[in-house]
Enzyme design. Structure first.
Site, PDB file in Angstrom:
ATOM      1  N   LYS A  51       0.735  -1.226   0.178  1.00  0.00           N
ATOM      2  CA  LYS A  51       0.063  -0.065   0.096  1.00  0.00           C
ATOM      3  C   LYS A  51       0.772   1.251   0.033  1.00  0.00           C
ATOM      4  CE  LYS A  51      -4.353  -1.845   1.162  1.00  0.00           C
ATOM      5  NZ  LYS A  51      -5.505  -1.773   2.329  1.00  0.00           N
ATOM      6  N   ARG A 104      -3.680 -10.228   5.193  1.00  0.00           N
ATOM      7  CA  ARG A 104      -4.273 -10.234   3.687  1.00  0.00           C
ATOM      8  C   ARG A 104      -2.933  -9.542   2.601  1.00  0.00           C
ATOM      9  NH1 ARG A 104      -6.276  -6.508   0.049  1.00  0.00           N
ATOM     10  NH2 ARG A 104      -7.961  -7.269  -1.328  1.00  0.00           N
TER      11      ARG A 104
HETATM   12  C1  7PM Z   1      -6.169  -1.060  -5.721  1.00  0.00           C
HETATM   13  C2  7PM Z   1      -6.035  -0.225  -4.776  1.00  0.00           C
HETATM   14  C3  7PM Z   1      -6.675  -2.133  -5.742  1.00  0.00           C
HETATM   15  C4  7PM Z   1      -6.283  -0.594  -3.362  1.00  0.00           C
HETATM   16  C5  7PM Z   1      -6.842  -2.820  -4.450  1.00  0.00           C
HETATM   17  C6  7PM Z   1      -6.734  -1.997  -3.304  1.00  0.00           C
HETATM   18  C7  7PM Z   1      -8.264  -4.294   1.870  1.00  0.00           C
HETATM   19  C8  7PM Z   1      -9.269  -5.156   1.510  1.00  0.00           C
HETATM   20  C9  7PM Z   1      -8.365  -3.974  -0.099  1.00  0.00           C
HETATM   21  C10 7PM Z   1      -7.830  -4.349   3.399  1.00  0.00           C
HETATM   22  C11 7PM Z   1      -9.744  -5.749   3.547  1.00  0.00           C
HETATM   23  C12 7PM Z   1      -5.411  -3.404  -1.670  1.00  0.00           C
HETATM   24  C13 7PM Z   1      -6.686  -2.738  -1.779  1.00  0.00           C
HETATM   25  N1  7PM Z   1      -7.645  -3.638   0.798  1.00  0.00           N
HETATM   26  N2  7PM Z   1      -9.984  -5.850   2.223  1.00  0.00           N
HETATM   27  N3  7PM Z   1      -9.161  -4.990   0.028  1.00  0.00           N
HETATM   28  N4  7PM Z   1      -8.473  -4.918   3.902  1.00  0.00           N
HETATM   29  N5  7PM Z   1     -10.400  -6.529   4.406  1.00  0.00           N
HETATM   30  O1  7PM Z   1      -4.349  -2.841  -1.482  1.00  0.00           O
HETATM   31  O2  7PM Z   1      -7.007  -3.624   3.626  1.00  0.00           O
HETATM   32  O3  7PM Z   1      -5.547  -4.676  -1.869  1.00  0.00           O
HETATM   33  S1  7PM Z   1      -8.101  -3.518  -1.741  1.00  0.00           S
END
Ligand code: 7PM
Length: 261
Positions: free
Chosen positions: A204, A238
């Site tokens: 991130k 995750r």
């Molecule tokens: C683009 C930007 C694609 C950000 C995907 C993301 C989380 C989640 C996501 C989290 C839970 C990523 C995010 N982040 N579900 N879904 N917790 N529970 O970095 O932090 O994967 S999407």
């Protein structure tokens, strides 16, 4: 929990897994590398991202869930905020719901409760398109914890058993770097409430801000957060990089199992 994006525009995987065969191969790899859960999402929740129609999201995730459920033993979680996607995904073989909107959408809570699967409730301030514009909290650790406990109570009142609820502080979802750091440092305060806590910080932008590195160079930063999250009591990580995170987990477990002399 290994991340399997089936969005054409997902930021970390550059759309490489939008095709069916690539998604299946990547799922097999994540399981081989030690994933205990696969989290499959078809809607990009990237800050600034546009919403995806429910039918489009179903078309993206359902074939992949069906194929993985029929070929692999691994439990499948669906990363969605839409009731119709939750139903279709569980029908296709998913056994967990991961909602970045904490089941706040129209009709979502009752549908999720009726599906009778564990749910992960994530904190997000605002909505993905605008959430990073000017996030503010009185006290981010307390505000996030109180939001999540309130959502857990609402879920329990709707019939979701307390032992099927996971909480997630939602790193990067309506938070500045300082907010994210405070949440990570104070993870034990959330863990202490008794629900299993899921941490998602893999690759991130908070890691980009700290290290100055682009998204494909954030593995070491992601592993550092993984270790701190384990130390802070996280139950689920995750992550994109399952093999490397599994090594972190093994080292942490080995030290944790050792008595103090
Ligand atoms: C683009 C930007 C694609 C950000 C995907 C993301 C989380 C989640 C996501 C989290 C839970 C990523 C995010 N982040 N579900 N879904 N917790 N529970 O970095 O932090 O994967 S999407």
């Amino acid at each position: 929990m290994g991340i399997l994006n089936v969005t054409p525009d997902s930021f970390s995987d550059g759309g490489r897994f939008d095709r069916f065969d690539d998604a299946l191969k990547h799922a097999e790899r994540l399981v081989r590398e030690g994933a205990h859960i696969l989290d499959i999402g078809g809607e990009s929740t990237r800050p600034g991202a546009q919403a995806v129609a429910e039918s489009e999201e179903i078309d993206r995730v359902v074939p992949v869930i069906e194929a993985i459920a029929s070929r692999l033993e691994v439990p499948i979680s669906v990363d969605t905020s839409k009731a119709g996607v939750m139903s279709a995904a569980v029908e296709a073989g998913a056994c967990m719901i991961n909602d970045v909107n904490a089941l706040r959408g129209d009709g979502v809570l009752d549908v999720a409760a009726s599906l009778d699967v564990p749910v992960c409730l994530m904190h997000m301030q605002g909505e993905p398109r605008t959430m990073q514009e000017n996030p503010q909290y009185a006290d981010v650790v307390t505000d996030v914890k109180e939001f999540l406990l309130e959502r857990a109570k609402v879920c329990e009142a709707a019939g979701i058993a307390a032992d099927r609820i996971l909480l997630d502080p939602g790193f990067g979802f309506g938070k500045t770097l300082d907010h994210n750091l405070a949440l990570l440092k104070n993870l034990p305060a959330l863990v202490g409430e008794g629900y299993p806590v899921l941490v998602g910080a893999s690759r991130k932008s908070m890691l980009g801000l700290i290290t100055g590195r682009e998204v494909d160079q954030r593995l070491a930063g992601s592993l550092a957060v993984a270790l701190m999250a384990l130390q802070g009591g996280a139950a689920v990580l995750r992550v994109h990089d399952v093999a490397e995170t599994t090594d972190v987990l093994k080292v942490w477990q080995a030290v944790s199992a050792t008595a103090v002399s």
